[in-house]
Design an enzyme around this catalytic site. Structure first.
Site, mmCIF file in Angstrom:
data_model
loop_
_atom_site.group_PDB
_atom_site.id
_atom_site.type_symbol
_atom_site.label_atom_id
_atom_site.label_comp_id
_atom_site.label_asym_id
_atom_site.label_seq_id
_atom_site.Cartn_x
_atom_site.Cartn_y
_atom_site.Cartn_z
ATOM 1 N N HIS A 36 0.819 -1.223 0.000
ATOM 2 C CA HIS A 36 0.000 0.000 0.000
ATOM 3 C C HIS A 36 0.844 1.261 0.000
ATOM 4 C CE1 HIS A 36 -4.021 -1.823 0.752
ATOM 5 N NE2 HIS A 36 -3.238 -2.844 1.020
ATOM 6 N N ASP A 40 3.471 9.597 -0.629
ATOM 7 C CA ASP A 40 2.292 8.817 -0.235
ATOM 8 C C ASP A 40 2.054 7.751 -1.296
ATOM 9 O OD1 ASP A 40 0.014 8.173 1.251
ATOM 10 O OD2 ASP A 40 -0.666 10.246 1.393
HETATM 11 P P1 ADQ Z 1 -2.952 6.057 4.979
HETATM 12 O O1 ADQ Z 1 -1.538 6.511 5.097
HETATM 13 O O2 ADQ Z 1 -3.662 5.823 6.255
HETATM 14 O O3 ADQ Z 1 -3.072 4.752 4.042
HETATM 15 P P2 ADQ Z 1 -4.968 7.425 3.210
HETATM 16 O O4 ADQ Z 1 -4.869 6.726 1.909
HETATM 17 O O5 ADQ Z 1 -5.185 8.886 3.076
HETATM 18 O O6 ADQ Z 1 -3.683 7.241 4.124
HETATM 19 O O7 ADQ Z 1 -6.172 6.812 4.029
HETATM 20 C C1 ADQ Z 1 -6.603 7.367 5.233
HETATM 21 C C2 ADQ Z 1 -8.052 6.951 5.503
HETATM 22 O O8 ADQ Z 1 -8.389 7.298 6.837
HETATM 23 C C3 ADQ Z 1 -9.057 7.642 4.594
HETATM 24 O O9 ADQ Z 1 -10.070 6.735 4.263
HETATM 25 C C4 ADQ Z 1 -9.591 8.787 5.470
HETATM 26 O O10 ADQ Z 1 -10.916 9.199 5.176
HETATM 27 C C5 ADQ Z 1 -9.509 8.177 6.840
HETATM 28 N N1 ADQ Z 1 -9.279 9.232 7.840
HETATM 29 C C6 ADQ Z 1 -8.269 10.125 7.889
HETATM 30 N N2 ADQ Z 1 -8.384 10.937 8.945
HETATM 31 C C7 ADQ Z 1 -9.499 10.560 9.592
HETATM 32 C C8 ADQ Z 1 -10.173 10.996 10.778
HETATM 33 N N3 ADQ Z 1 -9.707 12.016 11.526
HETATM 34 N N4 ADQ Z 1 -11.291 10.336 11.137
HETATM 35 C C9 ADQ Z 1 -11.760 9.308 10.401
HETATM 36 N N5 ADQ Z 1 -11.180 8.852 9.288
HETATM 37 C C10 ADQ Z 1 -10.068 9.461 8.885
HETATM 38 C C11 ADQ Z 1 -2.108 3.868 3.422
HETATM 39 C C12 ADQ Z 1 -1.109 4.527 2.477
HETATM 40 C C13 ADQ Z 1 -1.833 5.350 1.426
HETATM 41 C C14 ADQ Z 1 -2.831 4.463 0.680
HETATM 42 C C15 ADQ Z 1 -3.687 3.678 1.642
HETATM 43 C C16 ADQ Z 1 -4.526 2.625 0.915
HETATM 44 O O11 ADQ Z 1 -0.201 5.357 3.199
HETATM 45 O O12 ADQ Z 1 -0.925 5.932 0.506
HETATM 46 O O13 ADQ Z 1 -3.664 5.279 -0.130
HETATM 47 O O14 ADQ Z 1 -2.908 2.993 2.621
HETATM 48 O O15 ADQ Z 1 -3.730 1.814 0.124
#
Ligand code: ADQ
Length: 476
Positions: A170, A379
């Site tokens: 990921h 990211d």
């Molecule tokens: P993350 O680094 O966690 O994921 P991201 O892809 O942005 O980053 O996903 C975060 C998730 O958490 C989103 O669904 C978002 O809506 C949710 N979220 C964030 N802040 C929140 C809050 N305060 N309350 C509730 N929900 C919240 C890792 C990798 C990424 C990749 C994903 C999936 O780092 O690059 O996109 O996995 O493969």
């Protein structure tokens, strides 16, 4: 309570293996225990896929020394893997999050190399491989997730050569020069080579992996295929992860969400422009850069604090890892300084919420925001960028997106930015806020089409279709 226990696991023909189970334990006031589907990138991505396939999920339940029997929750068969407090410290906080995470994210923080962390990473990967071998049915399909479990494919293949094994990373797979720093680089590559299909977010990651294998082991490679000495073919390919776009959109368009979005704007005192940032509190996400840029835009008069508000929501994350504690302090200080310098009573320009929220609340925030600011220094993908696009009503809103997020390769119509360049960031944030409705709509229309056409179901299907065509005895 929807959890139901069963002592012996049913064999499953489809198994997901991830560091975490997709549930969090909640203790009710009467002391009884319940489970709730947990937030986070991986979980939000997988929920719909698991429902369609009715598989089993192998993972850690989330707290130390939990000795749980397999159980089902909302029709998901869950297979808990036990971790002690020291396992968590060495395997998870240590090797996964203080060695691999910074190394794979362009060393934006210095990685730490400790031999005892590595030893524990090997031991825990073994534990996950054994749990997966127990639950997988004959000739089943096992899909291993992410950087915490890179040795599982090889270990599982040794235990169960009948299985088809897929792996998906990921986070970014680093450039070869950075990966070579890792003292255990050969073992990690061999671990991944146990899979039939190794998936990456971007083609560049897949190419880095194939190049490393060729350089280090002199295996024969042709484009995305690697021939191993035991006669197998391993395919390395990009599968950019997606979201449940329709589900998110429907949630965002509901009357309840519309009302909540209006309340959020009213609580912010109905400013002309609402900027929004939503992230796990992580040093890869570029939060200080965007907050600093916004602070300067207020200080130099580009935006009047009576007109513009920045709402930054950060989920608490990895709070026992030192770099994360330092980041939290930095952001507290930065927000405090900017609000102290430029705010007035009842009207701070930055509203900072350090908390996790339900999906409904996230959808309302996305709907309420005029400009979404996503500025990671690196990211793998970034689901937040895609969620914002899915949650908009019509072609409204503007997305400021870092060139260093995987999502930038697909969402090319975003206002793209280099987050290291604070002046550039300021100018792009101002352009995104002040651009004509027509320009914004044109960009958003193209992004929306992409996000709706490439959803999570299509992502999972394309990986699983490819995986089921590969596997033991098949010539790819
Ligand atoms: P993350 O680094 O966690 O994921 P991201 O892809 O942005 O980053 O996903 C975060 C998730 O958490 C989103 O669904 C978002 O809506 C949710 N979220 C964030 N802040 C929140 C809050 N305060 N309350 C509730 N929900 C919240 C890792 C990798 C990424 C990749 C994903 C999936 O780092 O690059 O996109 O996995 O493969």
């Amino acid at each position: 309570m929807s959890a139901e226990r069963h002592r012996t696991s049913k064999k499953a023909s489809f198994v997901v293996v991830a560091n975490r189970l997709p549930v969090d334990r909640v203790v009710n006031p009467d002391g009884s225990v319940d489970w709730r589907t947990s937030p986070g990138g991986l979980v939000s991505a997988f929920e719909p896929v698991m429902r369609t396939h009715r598989g089993a999920w192998v993972g850690w339940p989330g707290s130390a020394d939990d000795d749980l029997e397999p159980f089902t929750h909302n029709d998901l068969q869950l297979e808990p893997v036990h971790l002690s407090a020291e396992d968590i410290e060495f395997y998870y906080e240590g090797f996964s999050n203080a060695t691999l995470w910074p190394l794979y994210h362009d060393v934006v923080a210095p990685p730490t190399y400790h031999r005892e962390w590595w030893d524990r990473y090997v031991a825990i990967n073994h534990r996950f491989a054994e749990a997966s071998a127990r639950v997988a049915a004959e000739d089943g399909l096992v899909w291993v997730q992410d950087y915490q479990l890179q040795l599982v494919p090889q270990m599982l293949r040794q235990l169960r050569p009948d299985l088809r094994i897929g792996f998906f990373l990921h986070i970014p797979f680093p450039p070869t020069e950075l990966f070579q720093q890792l003292p255990w680089r050969g073992q990690i590559l061999q671990g991944l080579l146990g899979a039939d299909l190794v998936g990456f977010q971007l083609p560049g990651g897949a190419q880095n992996f194939v190049r490393l294998v060729r350089q280090r082991f002199s295996y024969e490679t042709r484009r995305d295929r690697i021939r191993t000495p035991d006669g197998r073919t391993v395919v390395a390919r990009a599968y950019p992860i997606a979201i449940d776009s329709t589900g998110m959109h429907e949630l965002a368009m509901s009357d309840a969400t519309a009302q909540r979005a209006a309340e959020i704007r009213a609580d912010l005192e109905d400013p002309k422009i609402v900027f929004l940032g939503v992230d796990r509190l992580d040093y890869t996400k570029g939060m200080p850069e965007r907050i600093r840029a916004f602070g300067e835009l207020i200080a130099d008069g580009t935006f009047d604090p009576e007109d513009a508000v920045f709402l930054q929501v950060a989920t608490p994350s990895r709070e026992r890892v030192e770099q994360y504690r330092l980041l939290r302090d930095d952001i507290d200080r930065l927000v405090g300084r900017i609000n102290g310098d430029t705010g007035r009573l009842g009207r701070p320009p930055i509203i900072y919420l350090h908390n996790s929220y339900p999906r409904e609340e996230m959808a309302a925030m996305f709907r309420a925001a005029d400009v979404m600011v996503v500025t990671p220094l690196r990211d793998g993908m970034n689901l937040v960028a895609k969620e914002y696009v899915a949650c908009r009503e019509g072609d409204t809103g503007a997305l400021v997106l870092s060139e260093f997020a995987g999502a930038a390769k697909e969402l090319r119509q975003a206002y793209l930015v280099n987050p290291h360049d604070i002046d550039g960031l300021k100018s792009v944030m101002a352009t995104a806020a002040n651009d004509s409705t027509r320009n914004k709509a044109r960009r958003m229309r193209i992004m929306r089409r992409h996000v709706f056409e490439h959803d999570i179901d299509r992502w999972a299907e394309s990986f699983l279709d490819d995986l089921s065509r590969l596997g033991p005895g098949t010539e790819a």
